[in-house]
Design an enzyme around this catalytic site. Structure first.
Site, mmCIF file in Angstrom:
data_model
loop_
_atom_site.group_PDB
_atom_site.id
_atom_site.type_symbol
_atom_site.label_atom_id
_atom_site.label_comp_id
_atom_site.label_asym_id
_atom_site.label_seq_id
_atom_site.Cartn_x
_atom_site.Cartn_y
_atom_site.Cartn_z
ATOM 1 N N CYS A 27 -61.009 -35.538 -30.337
ATOM 2 C CA CYS A 27 -61.722 -34.266 -30.023
ATOM 3 C C CYS A 27 -61.170 -32.841 -29.696
ATOM 4 C CB CYS A 27 -62.594 -34.579 -28.772
ATOM 5 S SG CYS A 27 -63.918 -33.631 -28.009
ATOM 6 N N ARG B 40 -64.713 -31.040 -23.402
ATOM 7 C CA ARG B 40 -65.335 -31.552 -24.618
ATOM 8 C C ARG B 40 -65.688 -32.903 -24.414
ATOM 9 N NH1 ARG B 40 -63.900 -27.630 -28.748
ATOM 10 N NH2 ARG B 40 -64.615 -29.252 -30.407
ATOM 11 N N TRP C 25 -61.593 -38.892 -28.680
ATOM 12 C CA TRP C 25 -62.945 -39.416 -28.489
ATOM 13 C C TRP C 25 -63.182 -40.541 -29.721
ATOM 14 C CZ3 TRP C 25 -67.951 -38.812 -30.927
ATOM 15 C CH2 TRP C 25 -69.030 -38.970 -30.275
ATOM 16 N N ASN D 27 -58.298 -33.872 -35.647
ATOM 17 C CA ASN D 27 -59.769 -33.968 -35.633
ATOM 18 C C ASN D 27 -60.516 -34.307 -36.524
ATOM 19 O OD1 ASN D 27 -59.493 -33.873 -32.855
ATOM 20 N ND2 ASN D 27 -60.230 -31.623 -32.684
ATOM 21 N N GLY D 28 -61.728 -35.005 -36.661
ATOM 22 C CA GLY D 28 -62.586 -35.245 -37.996
ATOM 23 C C GLY D 28 -62.478 -36.777 -38.172
ATOM 24 N N GLU E 70 -86.526 -32.240 -23.992
ATOM 25 C CA GLU E 70 -85.189 -31.625 -23.402
ATOM 26 C C GLU E 70 -84.881 -32.169 -21.818
ATOM 27 O OE1 GLU E 70 -82.611 -30.553 -24.375
ATOM 28 O OE2 GLU E 70 -81.719 -29.275 -22.488
ATOM 29 N N LYS F 299 -81.758 -34.532 -20.760
ATOM 30 C CA LYS F 299 -80.620 -34.160 -19.752
ATOM 31 C C LYS F 299 -80.631 -35.320 -18.785
ATOM 32 C CE LYS F 299 -79.027 -31.332 -20.742
ATOM 33 N NZ LYS F 299 -79.383 -30.501 -22.046
ATOM 34 N N GLU G 141 -78.506 -38.138 -20.633
ATOM 35 C CA GLU G 141 -77.184 -37.767 -20.797
ATOM 36 C C GLU G 141 -76.240 -37.824 -19.761
ATOM 37 O OE1 GLU G 141 -77.984 -33.498 -22.214
ATOM 38 O OE2 GLU G 141 -76.380 -33.802 -23.731
ATOM 39 N N HIS H 2 -101.839 -42.721 -26.790
ATOM 40 C CA HIS H 2 -101.851 -43.343 -28.210
ATOM 41 C C HIS H 2 -100.838 -44.553 -28.151
ATOM 42 C CE1 HIS H 2 -104.904 -40.871 -29.633
ATOM 43 N NE2 HIS H 2 -104.119 -39.801 -29.445
ATOM 44 N N LYS I 6 -68.808 -32.528 -26.114
ATOM 45 C CA LYS I 6 -69.462 -31.233 -26.061
ATOM 46 C C LYS I 6 -69.820 -30.699 -27.599
ATOM 47 C CE LYS I 6 -70.873 -27.440 -24.253
ATOM 48 N NZ LYS I 6 -72.256 -27.523 -23.699
HETATM 49 C C1 G6P Z 1 -73.470 -32.457 -28.729
HETATM 50 C C2 G6P Z 1 -73.815 -32.120 -27.367
HETATM 51 C C3 G6P Z 1 -75.068 -31.537 -26.911
HETATM 52 C C4 G6P Z 1 -75.494 -30.422 -27.722
HETATM 53 C C5 G6P Z 1 -75.378 -30.941 -29.283
HETATM 54 C C6 G6P Z 1 -75.452 -29.566 -30.387
HETATM 55 O O1 G6P Z 1 -74.191 -33.588 -29.043
HETATM 56 O O2 G6P Z 1 -73.325 -33.457 -26.494
HETATM 57 O O3 G6P Z 1 -75.304 -31.319 -25.514
HETATM 58 O O4 G6P Z 1 -76.849 -30.168 -27.618
HETATM 59 O O5 G6P Z 1 -74.053 -31.385 -29.648
HETATM 60 O O6 G6P Z 1 -74.209 -28.669 -29.865
HETATM 61 P P1 G6P Z 1 -74.237 -27.220 -30.391
HETATM 62 O O7 G6P Z 1 -72.969 -26.695 -30.199
HETATM 63 O O8 G6P Z 1 -74.498 -27.379 -32.068
HETATM 64 O O9 G6P Z 1 -75.353 -26.477 -29.768
#
Ligand code: G6P
Length: 608
Positions: free
Chosen positions: A2, A27, A74, A100-101, A481, A485, A488, A504, A603
């Site tokens: 990451c 991150r 990660w 990374n990647g 959302e 939250k 998460e 339903h 992140k």
């Molecule tokens: C990840 C993060 C989320 C975020 C999403 C999109 O999954 O854990 O919190 O909403 O990416 O991220 P971005 O940087 O594209 O808004």
């Protein structure tokens, strides 16, 4: 993936690398590692868990060496173990690299390399590249890396060094971010500008398939055809304070409580009340395309996707614009009926989310106009789009997005006024929205006054294993959302529903042990919401309601009420989401979870 940091210069590299890793902690990661050229030896340490575990392994050992690389991992291929942590090396321990990647064809390459006699010591896709470079190495690391790239399929950013090439670091990127920091004493290369700004604010963002060849403080950038690239450094104006907690126990709380200011930052210089309009300089170069636009397709992931869903309601109601939202990871695999007057809007805090970026690139291939709503200046989405609007809210550090979400909503409402006013929106309507936007800072501060009350509600409910979140129209995406939250950061199961949809099927879940959080402001769907609350109460379900200040009716029916100030219906989500952010935060704190770095999450997800 990451996080990547590399340094070559006059200073001792260890402290620079460790500081960079700590700044990348936000991150999300599960292990870390470091490799430094210490005279004719390589100093390498790896650890599972937090950076402090790595620091403990290094201890007080004096490590010389002005060139080094470091990484937070990660896990994608292989479990989080020391063996799988980066940096990885070749058979002889001479070529070291961080990545990374994802290397998509790593299995095939590994088999081939094994046949040729290479010995592997990890389960990662990354190690394959160290051995590939070894295979092609003939005294020039940059050339060997370049040859290896011909064999590799996938997304990557690499930083590598060779034991026998004293102050040389070589880096390359494709589909995963990499930034160069130009300090007086040397060059720092990282996956994220936050790892750099303590050393320097002059940065260069690398483009895909650009190779940077660093030697102490000197560097050259080439493309794969060996053409020299002259690139201008840009200045990053984020402050170190913005990167620190400033007395808050967690970044997430700092970011939630900072929303009166960050929302104002996103509005600054953009409201023109006397014209009932807004100014969005970043859209000037596509004014004609926006004028001719027939439909808008938003692409985003996670929280940013829910912001797009709110945007759909705003743009359809006030800008008369047909709008739909698609999650980034689905975009490429579905057939959409675009026309030459379609516009694609990518929304991304980091500007580096691979699923969103790939969708934008796909749209670019089809010659569709692309727009971005992005926080990180000059990030990949910002660069890949034709025009855009920056959020201007400074770095968001906590993995769970909060201030970026409210800023995305504000920015989408600005876009609504902008597009509405070149269509059918009247001057008084434009002016009303602008005037309400001006009042947001004060209203958000009022919502934040509920924090203690919300912490008290969390204390009552923290042992409950399931929650339903409900809302209609503008607040339906906020229900989604709110559930996200809670999942998460507190790892509690939660589902978001459209208020009218629960009957339903999902109503079957509701009993006295399955509480609901209902968004029920006094808006155009208020009465309908009241009906749905009654249905839940009739099944013995507890209800926590978010409603408008002064409302007595809701309080008479539900178990707990949190009040938000009255605003325009389209702007209620900017207020109503804040109690849900605070609720998730306090639930996670009571449960002792790692609020800023939730397990298994990153992140910015730079792999598809
Ligand atoms: C990840 C993060 C989320 C975020 C999403 C999109 O999954 O854990 O919190 O909403 O990416 O991220 P971005 O940087 O594209 O808004």
């Amino acid at each position: 993936m990451c996080g990547i940091v590399g340094y070559s210069g006059q200073k001792n590299s260890l402290m620079i690398l460790l500081d960079g890793l700590r700044r990348l902690e936000y991150r999300g990661y599960d292990s870390s590692g470091i490799a430094i050229k210490d005279n004719d030896k390589i100093y390498n340490r790896k650890a599972v868990g937090e950076i402090k575990e790595l620091e403990a392994k290094i201890g007080d050992k004096q490590i010389e060496g002005n060139v080094g690389i470091a990484h937070t991992r990660w896990a994608t291929h292989g479990t989080p173990t020391e063996a799988n942590a980066h940096p990885h090396c070749d058979c002889q321990g001479k070529i070291w690299l961080v990545h990374n990647g994802i290397i998509e064809n790593h299995q095939k390459l590994k088999k081939q390399l094994q046949k040729e006699g290479h010995k592997f010591s990890s389960e990662t896709d990354t190690e394959v590249v160290a051995h590939l470079i070894e295979k092609y190495y003939q005294g020039d690391l940059a050339q060997a890396l370049k040859k290896s790239l011909h064999d590799i399929e996938g997304a990557y950013s690499f930083v590598a060094f060779h034991k026998d090439e004293p102050s040389r670091l070589v880096a390359v990127k494709k589909g995963s971010p990499l930034v160069l920091g130009l300090a007086e004493d040397g060059v720092i290369v990282a996956s994220d500008v936050t790892a750099i700004i303590k050393q320097t604010r002059d940065v260069i963002y690398l483009e895909d398939e650009e190779i940077v060849d660093i030697n102490g403080s000197n560097f050259d950038i080439f493309n794969l055809a060996n053409e020299y690239k002259k690139k201008k450094a840009m200045y990053v104006d984020w402050s170190i304070e913005q990167l620190e907690k400033n007395g808050y126990p967690h970044f997430m709380l700092k970011e939630i409580c900072g929303q009166p200011e960050t929302v104002t930052d996103s509005l600054r210089g953009r409201l023109v009340a006397e014209e009932g309009n807004v100014k969005l300089g970043g859209l000037d170069n596509i004014a004609k395309e926006l004028n001719d636009m027939k439909d808008l397709i938003s692409v985003a992931c996670g929280t940013a996707y829910y912001a797009c869903l709110v945007g759909e309601y705003m743009l359809e109601e006030y800008a008369d614009l047909s709008t739909k939202s698609i999650v980034g990871s689905e975009f490429r695999y579905r057939k959409y009926c675009f026309n030459k007057n379609s516009v694609i809007l990518g929304v991304s805090q980091s500007g580096e989310t691979a699923d969103t970026l790939t969708a934008i690139k796909e749209a670019n291939k089809k010659y569709i106009t692309t727009l971005g709503i992005v926080n990180v200046v000059s990030s990949s989405v910002a660069r890949a789009t034709t025009a855009g609007i920056y959020n201007h809210i400074g770095p968001e550090i906590a993995v769970a997005s909060t201030k970026a979400f409210t800023s995305q909503l504000v920015t989408l409402s600005l876009l609504t006024v902008y597009l509405g006013r070149i269509r059918n929106m009247s001057f008084p309507m434009g002016q009303r929205i602008v005037q309400e936007l001006e009042k947001l800072q004060e209203k958000i501060s009022k919502v934040l006054e509920n924090e203690e009350k919300i912490a008290g509600i969390a204390k009552k409910y923290y042992q409950v294993p399931n929650f339903a979140f409900l809302g209609r129209k503008y607040n339906y995406p906020i229900a989604l959302e709110g559930a996200l939250k809670l999942k998460e950061i507190s790892y509690i199961h939660a589902e978001g529903f459209a208020g009218g949809e629960i009957k339903h099927g999902s109503l079957a879940l509701i009993d006295k042990n399955f509480p609901s959080i209902f968004l029920v402001p006094e808006d155009s769907v208020y009465e309908k919401n009241l009906g749905n609350i009654q249905e839940i109460k009739a099944r013995g379900g507890n209800v926590i309601a978010i409603t408008t200040e002064g409302n007595k009716e809701v309080a008479g029916i539900v178990d707990e009420v949190i009040y938000i100030p009255k605003t325009l219906e389209m702007l209620t989500p900017i207020l109503s989401v804040i109690p849900l952010q605070l609720f998730a935060y306090h639930m996670a704190v009571i449960k002792g979870k790692d609020v800023d770095k939730p397990r298994n999450l990153a992140k910015s997800v730079t792999v598809e």
